[in-house]
Design a protein around this motif. Structure first.
Motif: not given
Lengths: 453, 453
Positions: A306-309, A348-360, A384-385, A430-434
């Protein structure tokens, strides 16, 4: 003295409560029993806490709540009947709900907390009655009388420091104390609950307050496992963990404990042991400030999805004083927490939990980053996992990272990110969720080779 | 057309200038020659640029400058004599210095730049005269007349974008152009120099401006090496590099080029080749936007010392929205650039170049971090060396990191930090400075095994 805490599944019915009674009888040092609300009796069952949330919503929305209330009372009635307790305890419980339903609360959030907490509170009263009937002098103690004070955050209260000295007085009580978990009171006297998993927090707070020489946390597993049993078949049990290891493991996806549940015990230096109500003779997992160094280097492997970069590149960014600060300022404007910030020379990359944001919001964020930072490129890396290997002194042990990277490489698992350098007890990939399940498995096999027997 | 640039050692005396002449003769496409000031003729020799800095200081401080001036003029005189040039060029050069010494400059910084630039400027005039004498029609072109415009930062000027279209007009000049490197002019007409290594920058700017089909940068090495020859015996030569690889390598300690020297060529998509004036037939190292993918994955190994890590830990820091931003704000208040920020759950480290701070500032910084962030712990890790493995598509090639970590682990080199995840062409390791040489060596052996022959 020992403080022992039981989770919902350990208190789901009379059969379970008899095990609890036996555990209390087995050791005269077990003087404080912190309890949850009755949990599931089987997979299709409902937790009393979930029923209470439903009840609170129905009452708030002036809907018909009688079916839900009946279900709740039935749960307690079943236990009372199975244990052949005096029915006066049932009258007390149903009167409690009648009162709750009538009460005018400050707002619906305070109401919700009061309903939720009643699950633990009534269970504590019931269990105290059961102990007394069985010849164990026991006393129900209400957190308000004990002085368990919390901050004014409904649903997410935090313990106030003065609580600890208040609780010390519990030592003077002669009977076995039965203490409801999950809630405390504000200085204004309002009942508020901790976040989910709050009974563990209560147990740790009480253990700290009474300066227990042991906090026993009874669950339905024999021990904490080296890796998630859903991902690895029959993983090894962990005998010893340090506070720091436990914290990193629970952060990164270990479901046994809520991230912060044990912190009050840790900060008080109270030893913790995790045991199984259904198999109390099993040694369990002990969690202490330090552990024998000669043991294994790696204690556990955890993963969390549930992470994105968010990738930002700009030529010569590291010459721009304040660039990183301005990046984080924009994230702050969106109220976003970030977990990690790996950086190259011009990116640089910022890694954060995706559920904090809506698509908008995601689109707005990207737009602001691109325009306000005049970045060359801003893009998102989804799914990201975060994979974490945890172990005391890993950093000082050359080769752990090499071993992990080799295992992942041989399994053709691509590393999106590696982060080591701050925490001394973990390294993060950091790896791909799959690839999550495969990654945990190969790491487990690398660090905990199966011994044939 | 080709733009060729020669460094100081290629222009140190008449013998070298004859090689330069031959190189120009060998290829009719070599139409623009960008030159440095005369460099060292041997290890004990002085660079003209260094003498000019001394001269400027003496003139500024009204000290006796005649010995220094004599040394400078002697350098040019030696070349004039060796090449049997008409002495009128020497008269021109000495008149130039007489004028410089009399000139009232805006301030000492502008004066310093004017003195420094004269080394290249006079050398360009001399070389044009030499070419003409040898039958190569050549024309000295002054950067002001060519329209090489720069920002108003003495000693660290940056090229202005309109420069490029101005320079395009140089294509119309029939003769071979001899162009002095290292400086340009502000829109107000003030002469200012680039940072050190500035002749490389000038060459890259001109190559972009005239849309050269090749920028040949002549040095005194046959090629760029895979690793620092001071740390690894006879390292392999690099045949191809991409722009990105070159950028990361020069950032992380490759001395061949200044970090940004080639950027103007890169941004214009101009192919670059690094060749040896003393062995022009050697193929050298070509630097292009992309390179054959089937080649090696790792292109080079670089290392750079003089870094420190500042470690900050605070329980639940990642729940504090804005914590990272506030950390970086404090660094910004001290005017500090940071390079990397690896982070754990409850801690993060800031990696930065040590030379940015005095001991005093270091103490103030630590104090502010501890107090203003209410951190649990703030400490310094000194003597860090950043080790970088650079190669296109490393990230997508599983196993590179594993190989590197294994090599370092087998050599008992402890990893203070690993940073991968943002740049796709490099992975960075933080190690103790004392391990630098060994680390580079074992990585070299791992990625570039010696073939016995």
């Amino acid at each position: 003295m020992k403080v022992i805490k039981f989770g919902g599944s350990s208190l789901a019915n009379g059969t379970q409560l008899k095990k609890v009674l036996q555990i209390v009888k087995d050791d005269a040092d077990r003087r404080v029993v912190v309890v949850s609300a009755p949990g599931k009796r089987n997979d299709s069952d409902e937790k009393v806490t979930d029923l209470l949330i439903q009840l609170a919503n129905e009452v708030n929305q002036k809907e018909d709540y009688h079916i839900t209330l009946a279900k709740i009372l039935k749960r307690y009635q079943d236990i009372v009947d199975e244990l052949q307790l005096d029915n006066s305890i049932m009258e007390e419980i149903s009167k409690n709900y009648a009162d709750l339903i009538q009460t005018q609360f400050k707002d619906e959030w305070y109401a919700m907390d009061a309903f939720k907490a009643s699950g633990e509170d009534n269970n504590a009263k019931l269990i105290a009655a059961f102990f007394n009937k069985e010849g164990i002098p026991a006393k129900y103690v209400n957190p308000k009388d004990a002085g368990l004070l919390v901050s004014d955050n409904p649903g997410n209260a935090r313990v106030l420091p003065e609580t600890y000295k208040n609780l010390y007085a519990l030592r003077d009580i002669k009977e076995v104390i039965v203490f409801p978990g999950f809630f405390g009171y504000t200085k204004e006297g309002e009942l508020l609950t901790f976040s989910r998993g709050g009974s563990d927090i209560s147990g740790a707070i009480v253990a700290n307050g009474v300066r227990a020489n042991l906090y026993e946390n009874f669950t339905d597993v024999d021990a904490i496992y080296v890796a998630n049993p859903k991902l690895v078949k029959h993983p090894k049990k962990i005998a010893h963990l340090t506070y720091r290891e436990m914290r990193e493991l629970s952060y990164s996806g270990f479901s046994v404990f809520h991230d912060e549940a044990l912190q009050p015990a840790f900060s008080g230096g109270i030893p913790v042991v995790v045991k199984n109500t259904n198999n109390p003779s099993a040694p369990g997992t002990s969690i202490t400030k330090s552990r024998p160094a000669n043991e294994h280097i790696v204690s556990g492997i955890a993963s969390s999805t549930g992470f994105i970069g968010i990738y930002i590149s700009k030529y010569l960014m590291n010459r721009e004083i304040g660039f990183g600060r301005r990046v984080l300022q924009i994230f702050e404007d969106f109220g976003l927490n970030f977990e990690h910030m790996p950086s190259g020379i011009d990116d640089l990359s910022i890694i954060l939990r995706e559920d904090q944001m809506t698509m908008q919001q995601e689109q707005e964020l990207l737009y602001r980053l691109k325009t306000e930072l005049d970045a060359d490129d801003v893009s998102i890396k989804p799914n990201l996992c975060l994979l974490m290997i945890v172990g005391e002194g890993m950093v000082s042990s050359v080769g752990t990272v090499a071993k992990a990277c080799t295992a992942l490489a041989e399994a053709d698992i691509n590393l999106e990110m590696i982060n080591q350098g701050s925490s001394e007890v973990s390294v993060m990939f950091g790896i791909d969720e799959k690839d999550e399940a495969r990654a945990v498995k190969v790491l487990y096999d690398a660090f905990f080779p199966r011994t044939n027997k």
